[in-house]
Motif scaffolding. Structure first.
Motif, PDB file in Angstrom:
ATOM      1  N   VAL A 111       0.806  -1.222   0.000  1.00  0.00           N
ATOM      2  CA  VAL A 111       0.000   0.000   0.000  1.00  0.00           C
ATOM      3  C   VAL A 111       0.840   1.274   0.000  1.00  0.00           C
ATOM      4  N   ARG A 112       2.144   1.124  -0.044  1.00  0.00           N
ATOM      5  CA  ARG A 112       3.012   2.296   0.025  1.00  0.00           C
ATOM      6  C   ARG A 112       4.294   2.043  -0.768  1.00  0.00           C
ATOM      7  N   GLY A 113       4.579   2.902  -1.721  1.00  0.00           N
ATOM      8  CA  GLY A 113       5.813   2.795  -2.484  1.00  0.00           C
ATOM      9  C   GLY A 113       6.867   3.689  -1.867  1.00  0.00           C
ATOM     10  N   SER A 114       7.613   3.156  -0.944  1.00  0.00           N
ATOM     11  CA  SER A 114       8.636   3.945  -0.254  1.00  0.00           C
ATOM     12  C   SER A 114       9.863   4.133  -1.145  1.00  0.00           C
ATOM     13  N   ALA A 115      10.654   5.133  -0.808  1.00  0.00           N
ATOM     14  CA  ALA A 115      11.887   5.376  -1.550  1.00  0.00           C
ATOM     15  C   ALA A 115      12.762   4.131  -1.500  1.00  0.00           C
ATOM     16  N   ARG A 116      13.298   3.750  -2.643  1.00  0.00           N
ATOM     17  CA  ARG A 116      14.204   2.603  -2.787  1.00  0.00           C
ATOM     18  C   ARG A 116      13.517   1.239  -2.616  1.00  0.00           C
ATOM     19  N   PHE A 117      12.194   1.243  -2.441  1.00  0.00           N
ATOM     20  CA  PHE A 117      11.434  -0.009  -2.356  1.00  0.00           C
ATOM     21  C   PHE A 117      10.590  -0.226  -3.613  1.00  0.00           C
ATOM     22  N   GLY A 118      10.873   0.517  -4.672  1.00  0.00           N
ATOM     23  CA  GLY A 118       9.977   0.538  -5.825  1.00  0.00           C
ATOM     24  C   GLY A 118       9.748  -0.823  -6.460  1.00  0.00           C
ATOM     25  N   ALA A 153       7.660  -2.956  -4.168  1.00  0.00           N
ATOM     26  CA  ALA A 153       6.305  -2.413  -4.111  1.00  0.00           C
ATOM     27  C   ALA A 153       5.543  -2.688  -5.410  1.00  0.00           C
TER      28      ALA A 153
END
Lengths: 264, 264, 264, 264
Positions: free
Chosen positions: C169-176, C179
């Motif tokens: 539910v969340r595209g965090s920085a560096r987790f693209g 995600a």
């Protein structure tokens, strides 16, 4: 900034901005004054007087009216003044300038204290609900009939634009009372968008997700003090203008605005 | 259904359920009465009397107290009765049963009229905000101190469970006033979860996304009249019980409940 | 923990769990083995052999099958084994145990590297999409027909339960890249819930919002090392069981699970 | 529409638009061509040739390059052409026009079939993931280094703008494969915004929530055939331009665009 001139200011429509102070409200007022005569609502004359003067100096038209949006009677009474000055005719039938309402901006910022829930009072909750939700309710009741009337003739879709905050979409710890008011505003805004959109009125809600760069926040250090780490009020005003001028086939209901360095 | 017996009912903790009537509140009360003595809050005795009797007939313990959760004084006065009957000691120092509060359920359902925004009144908005948001505020103020006290000893994490609705997450056309109240409740619930979760209290919000199958809705035809097209109140109660018994390493903050045939 | 016994284990239905290792998959397998014979899928036998033995020692029934869910042929071939062992009849017409599929759990955890986007490769993206989204696709294709068949007779609604993560539910920085895979899984899950829910199959998606307390994470310090600061795999399994047993009038599609001390 | 002229077109920066056809891509290309030389990417020359000619007739600069964004090698090869024509220097060191990249638009529309899940194939899933998610991945890999380079000098924040759809935020029944691709795109976009925003690159995702009024949809009856019931591609282009020109203190990450009569 473009200076408003007799030729660029609408002679048929006006803008109404509630919640005017030295920050976002002022910037929005100046932006819309480049196209419309503007009416500024604030509880106290000192909140709008300087802005009215500033707009007039730049060749625009502006008038300020005192009103407390959380009080239905106060809003009605202020809007009677507005109709007398700007609109087609006043409540007692006397003619005004015959202007239609092009855009109404609800930018009322409610002061709030962030504190542990058990240290809050029910009066603080009621104040948040009144300043935020009831204020928008009264403002929407007073302006939607005029916005609907403008649909057939307004060059841009008549618009109701609502300022939100991070707390409109997130109930953070110790922000519950503020968030309750802001969530309620968002609920109303969504519902109005769905009811009045198909009738041609554009209702948009803006999530201002960061600290706005206004006199009151000058001393705040946010985003490690980085340049442009606070939201420019002028930039907000540009996005509000964009919302107002969107074609009716392509309305935005909700957008977020935040500094490039803001965590989200 | 399991019948509560002397051996299965807690002698150390009780449950408190606000908003008890013939629907969800009753089912939740019956479910929690299998494990705890229960206190039922409703504005009118006729809302809880039958349920109290039903629980007692089944071998459980129950007491009803009249209270209007939208009124802080009414809630405080009711909670004083509760403390006298159930808790460690009353406000004037006299001993009660010495029970701790294990779970508080806020299930206050506010009546609402779905109608065009311009036909609503500010009094209706205020009523929605009061019944929903202020009600939860008062209830949370009155119960969180007791829930916090129970953290070290309660077998399950002390819980505050909040009933929401579709309108908690969606402001539909002509539902604005109801949604304003429900969004505000959700905001408070989120904020409380983030503040009190780390202190060991489980705050959960449940989105009841459908028509509940209760006496008042018997005549409604929903989901084309399909079997189980309305939410079973007993099924809601099971999910509330599950929320209450979740391990603190694995709290759910929000879940949705809807019939298998519901559009979403 | 309740020990499964001949009398408590279903003789008509089985459970299928994909993505079994020493963490969540094991806990879910043990939980469902208290009610059903279970089939465990993992790429390598060493991932399921110990759990199969553990379940059998406790009196339950279990079998492990090797399969790579990201490979359609591998899943089909594994499911042929399953049908031969458990289901009504095998593909070549020979009879099996005649069991129906009660619940299918997709718990495939894809390893992922969190790193700056410009240091990632398209192969890593493809791997995330394959392990997460294509894996669920293959698993759903292979199990939904069996789940649909069980609708008329299963004591609980046949269920497809999907493990998600914060990155669902969340595209965090560096987790693209991670995600992307998890968002895609959530999309499929939502769509399946809306298509198969009305046919009686309960599709649920669980957002595991925290670090799970499993052998691989023993050394991680999260939430300042607080007790119960990682999600208990057994607690996850309890919530999966609750989802499976929800009445069809009251399905949850999505719930979050996180430690009481987790920031969210 | 304003005609681009030698004086209004940037001599220092160019725009790159992937996914150009007779609809949104064309409108976006024309809009950005009023300010920048534009490079159009499409799989087939017939998709961009007419638009290139149209822009040149209006006094703008444009070039088309064939590329399949789902194929990393194809994108790299196309971008080499772009660098040779427009950028500071080509890969083999020869000088180009020395232009910096101001804005990259990912508007690749993947064809999709809406059908029952059990009638789909894994190849269709892979095609959706490749066309949507892998395409954006390749495009972002190829353009972010150039966008980062432009940060210090570009008059507007260098921007990566991504076209989404209703299926980016909602997995509807029978839309699962398409939604999987679109959710994955949104995940990547969010992650890129959080990673590259603080470096000065504006990554925005637009949810196009309705049928776009393009040649391919001429025959569709939507919103009861009401005027402006389909999204104007020119209106989309205006909002993209607004996103591109937002001040870095006030970036929008996500906005929705839908017809005033669209249900949402």
């Amino acid at each position: 900034m473009t200076t408003p001139t007799a030729s660029t200011i609408s002679k048929s429509f006006y803008a109404l901005i509630a919640g005017v102070g030295p920050g976002t409200g002022r910037a929005v007022a100046l932006r819309f004054a480049r196209a419309y005569p503007v009416v500024l609502l604030a509880r106290k004359p000192e909140s709008y007087e300087g802005i009215v003067a500033e707009i007039r100096r730049q060749g625009g038209e502006a008038v300020g009216v005192s009103a407390d949006t959380s009080d239905a009677a106060s809003v009605q009474s202020a809007l009677e003044v507005v109709r007398r000055e700007f609109a087609g005719k006043s409540d007692n039938g006397e003619g005004g300038k015959g202007l239609g309402l092009a855009v109404a901006v609800y930018n009322v910022g409610a002061g709030f204290g962030v504190k542990p829930f058990l240290e809050t009072t029910v009066e603080e909750l009621d104040a948040s609900l009144a300043a935020n939700a009831r204020g928008l309710y009264n403002f929407a009741q007073a302006t939607l009939p005029s916005l609907l009337e403008s649909v057939p003739t307004s060059p841009h879709s008549p618009s109701l634009i609502i300022s939100g905050a991070t707390a409109s979409v997130r109930g953070s710890a110790r922000f519950g009372l503020f968030a309750a008011g802001k969530f309620a505003v968002r609920a109303l805004g969504q519902s109005l968008a769905r009811e009045f959109g198909p009738q041609g009125v554009h209702v948009a809600h803006v999530v201002l997700d960061g600290v706005i760069d206004i006199p009151r926040t000058k001393g705040y250090t946010v985003n490690e003090g980085k340049e442009d780490g606070k939201i420019s009020a002028d930039a907000i005003a540009e996005s509000y203008w964009h919302l107002h001028t969107q074609h009716r086939s392509s309305f935005t209901h909700e957008l977020d605005l935040r500094p490039y360095v803001e965590k989200f």
